[in-house]
Design an enzyme around this catalytic site. Structure first.
Site, mmCIF file in Angstrom:
data_model
loop_
_atom_site.group_PDB
_atom_site.id
_atom_site.type_symbol
_atom_site.label_atom_id
_atom_site.label_comp_id
_atom_site.label_asym_id
_atom_site.label_seq_id
_atom_site.Cartn_x
_atom_site.Cartn_y
_atom_site.Cartn_z
ATOM 1 N N CYS A 264 -11.961 -22.970 -2.428
ATOM 2 C CA CYS A 264 -11.498 -23.511 -3.716
ATOM 3 C C CYS A 264 -12.535 -23.483 -4.838
ATOM 4 O O CYS A 264 -12.301 -22.864 -5.870
ATOM 5 C CB CYS A 264 -11.001 -24.935 -3.523
ATOM 6 S SG CYS A 264 -9.483 -24.985 -2.582
HETATM 7 N N1 LIG Z 1 -7.799 -24.719 1.241
HETATM 8 C C1 LIG Z 1 -8.010 -25.826 0.555
HETATM 9 O O1 LIG Z 1 -8.876 -26.634 0.888
HETATM 10 C C2 LIG Z 1 -7.186 -26.119 -0.665
HETATM 11 C C3 LIG Z 1 -7.202 -27.423 -1.198
HETATM 12 C C4 LIG Z 1 -6.430 -27.693 -2.322
HETATM 13 C C5 LIG Z 1 -5.694 -26.685 -2.931
HETATM 14 N N2 LIG Z 1 -5.717 -25.427 -2.412
HETATM 15 C C6 LIG Z 1 -4.892 -24.413 -3.063
HETATM 16 O O2 LIG Z 1 -3.707 -24.236 -2.279
HETATM 17 C C7 LIG Z 1 -3.300 -22.850 -2.299
HETATM 18 C C8 LIG Z 1 -3.239 -22.328 -0.879
HETATM 19 O O3 LIG Z 1 -4.545 -22.370 -0.339
HETATM 20 P P1 LIG Z 1 -4.828 -22.136 1.220
HETATM 21 O O4 LIG Z 1 -6.260 -22.354 1.434
HETATM 22 O O5 LIG Z 1 -3.825 -22.909 2.009
HETATM 23 O O6 LIG Z 1 -4.475 -20.572 1.310
HETATM 24 P P2 LIG Z 1 -4.414 -19.652 2.618
HETATM 25 O O7 LIG Z 1 -4.902 -18.322 2.193
HETATM 26 O O8 LIG Z 1 -5.039 -20.352 3.783
HETATM 27 O O9 LIG Z 1 -2.840 -19.559 2.913
HETATM 28 C C9 LIG Z 1 -1.931 -18.908 2.089
HETATM 29 C C10 LIG Z 1 -0.749 -18.466 2.958
HETATM 30 O O10 LIG Z 1 0.254 -17.915 2.112
HETATM 31 C C11 LIG Z 1 0.854 -16.824 2.810
HETATM 32 N N3 LIG Z 1 1.568 -15.977 1.859
HETATM 33 C C12 LIG Z 1 1.078 -15.086 0.963
HETATM 34 N N4 LIG Z 1 2.078 -14.531 0.263
HETATM 35 C C13 LIG Z 1 3.228 -15.095 0.708
HETATM 36 C C14 LIG Z 1 4.600 -14.937 0.363
HETATM 37 N N5 LIG Z 1 5.004 -14.099 -0.600
HETATM 38 N N6 LIG Z 1 5.506 -15.668 1.040
HETATM 39 C C15 LIG Z 1 5.136 -16.527 2.022
HETATM 40 N N7 LIG Z 1 3.858 -16.713 2.384
HETATM 41 C C16 LIG Z 1 2.925 -16.006 1.723
HETATM 42 C C17 LIG Z 1 -0.318 -16.159 3.505
HETATM 43 O O11 LIG Z 1 0.089 -15.318 4.572
HETATM 44 C C18 LIG Z 1 -1.114 -17.394 3.975
HETATM 45 O O12 LIG Z 1 -0.698 -17.812 5.266
HETATM 46 C C19 LIG Z 1 -4.309 -22.134 -3.189
HETATM 47 O O13 LIG Z 1 -3.826 -22.061 -4.493
HETATM 48 C C20 LIG Z 1 -5.534 -23.040 -3.132
HETATM 49 O O14 LIG Z 1 -6.348 -22.920 -4.270
HETATM 50 C C21 LIG Z 1 -6.426 -25.127 -1.286
#
Ligand SMILES: NC(=O)c1ccc[n+]([C@@H]2O[C@H](COP(=O)([O-])OP(=O)(O)OC[C@H]3O[C@@H](n4cnc5c(N)ncnc54)[C@H](O)[C@@H]3O)[C@@H](O)[C@H]2O)c1
Length: 421
Positions: A264
């Site tokens: 992030c």
């Molecule tokens: N990881 C963290 O600590 C955290 C904390 C707060 C906010 N966020 C935000 O949350 C969001 C997700 O982060 P994350 O770390 O969970 O991401 P991640 O990369 O771990 O997971 C994203 C998932 O989305 C899936 N995906 C991609 N395109 C898709 C589609 N068209 N349809 C369905 N699934 C699809 C991917 O296969 C993956 O499993 C981001 O915007 C991030 O900035 C993350």
């Protein structure tokens, strides 16, 4: 309620598993069939403490699929949790979000009842209103605010303690387009005891960026203070204690070290800088935050060179590859620039991490991975790069340890030096 989660990464799966624990029925959608298979077998595709138990305890209430259509028809609320990574120039990559929104909208075309979309992915101010809303209307043929509800509900969980953070957040932010959407989210979160902050869509988006860049700035600030303290032989952790007791400041995020990484802070800092450039506003503080963080891990190698001037041909141990403890996430881990620098100098690397070695192997398949933390101690010198608890009980005596994370027990080493102490 019947909830669907689009994107089953750290945020999506934790959101789904926690809402299942609270009694809701969850269907997850992802484009990765491997993840779907694992979730349907109650196996978390990522490491996050407690997630395996939550998935198996709530297995009747959680299912996963790659098929949007039936999911959208049979749930009432959809959380958009796909990734929003950086493009090469640092700006935000909205391609996953746009594609997922398009698929949702196509699936909603034949739905007879109202449906709420909740944007949980981190997106820049204006994105929900100006990118997601038009896509929803274009591909569903429906009207947002009438047939489809829209909210922006940023997530603040920290990997490693994600479940606790989700279930006991400091606050819940609900940016809303229309009253029905706001009321539905109020209802969903009614069991939570923290403040609910209700805002415009773009204020909710900005709260997330302002929070993350502020926390990154707090760390870079204390690292700069830590660098000064090291030169002046002042203990930067004593300074942090003294500062942190001021309620205006607070102690968290005042641990000097080799800087921030993860999925992030780096991408959000980069996205905010790139976006500000687009709208022609300076971001002097945020750019400095980033610059300090770029230099900080390399200071560890600089200190190492003081003790071993020629690194070529030596074996250097790395304790910790994850960007922080209790996760297998290595995105922008501070171990990466350190490994890069050591490889450039011709050192042999022997690395260990309790959870992140498989992920690290995908980028660095040829460095040596040790079977245990104590095995790393046979190296000529050891760098501590992640504050895993198991690194507090190692026999450091007789070793050369350069510490990037302040493991007190490592001070027993023959030679011990910290990045800011
Ligand atoms: N990881 C963290 O600590 C955290 C904390 C707060 C906010 N966020 C935000 O949350 C969001 C997700 O982060 P994350 O770390 O969970 O991401 P991640 O990369 O771990 O997971 C994203 C998932 O989305 C899936 N995906 C991609 N395109 C898709 C589609 N068209 N349809 C369905 N699934 C699809 C991917 O296969 C993956 O499993 C981001 O915007 C991030 O900035 C993350």
């Amino acid at each position: 309620m019947k909830l669907s989660i689009i994107g089953t990464g750290y945020v999506g799966l934790v959101t789904g598993a926690c809402f299942a624990k609270l009694g809701h029925t969850i269907t997850c959608v992802d484009i990765d069939p491997e993840k779907i298979k694992k979730i349907n077998n109650s196996i978390p595709p990522i490491y996050e403490e407690g997630l395996d138990c939550l998935l198996s305890e709530n297995k009747e209430k959680i299912s996963a699929t790659t098929d949007y259509t039936s999911v959208l028809l049979h749930t009432d609320v959809t959380f958009l949790c796909v990734g929003t990574p950086s493009l090469k120039d640092g700006s935000i990559d909205l391609s996953y979000l746009k594609e997922a929104t398009k698929q949702i909208a196509i699936a909603l075309k034949n739905k007879k009842t109202w449906h709420l979309i909740v944007v949980k992915s981190t997106v820049l101010p204006g994105t929900t209103q100006n990118v997601i809303l038009p896509l929803l209307e274009q591909y569903s043929g429906k009207k947002v605010g009438q047939d489809i509800g829209l909210t922006m509900n940023p997530e603040f969980l920290k990997e490693g303690v994600a479940i606790q953070d989700f279930l006991q957040p400091d606050r819940i932010v609900i940016g809303f387009y229309d009253d029905r959407s706001r009321n539905t989210l109020r209802e969903l979160y009614k069991g939570f005891s923290c403040p609910l902050v209700e805002t415009s869509l773009s204020a909710a988006e900005m709260i997330k960026y302002a929070s993350n860049t502020f926390l990154a700035t707090k760390i870079s600030f204390i690292n700069e203070i830590g660098n000064l303290c090291k030169k002046l032989r002042i203990d930067t952790y004593e300074v942090a204690t003294g500062m942190g007791l001021d309620t205006r400041i607070g102690r968290p995020f005042l641990d000097s070290g080799i800087g921030w990484g993860g999925s992030c802070f780096p991408k959000d800092v980069n996205a905010l800088i790139a976006w500000a450039k687009d709208i022609k506003e300076p971001t002097r503080i945020i750019e400095s935050t980033k610059a300090v963080n770029t230099d900080q891990p390399l200071r560890l190698v600089k200190i190492l060179r003081k003790h071993i001037p020629k690194l070529k041909g030596t074996t250097i141990g790395i304790l910790g590859l994850a960007f922080k403890p209790n996760t297998d996430d290595i995105r922008d881990s501070r171990a990466i620039p350190i490994v890069e620098e050591l490889l450039r100098e011709g050192a042999h690397i022997k690395a260990y991490d309790p959870q992140a070695m498989e992920n690290f192997k995908k980028i660095y398949p040829t460095i040596e991975y040790a079977p245990s933390a104590s095995d790393v101690l046979s190296a000529d010198a050891i760098l501590i790069t992640t504050k895993w608890k198991e690194f507090t009980t190692l026999p450091y005596q007789g070793k050369i340890i350069i510490d990037g994370r302040r493991i007190e027990q490592a001070k027993n080493a023959k030679i011990y030096e910290g990045v800011c102490w």
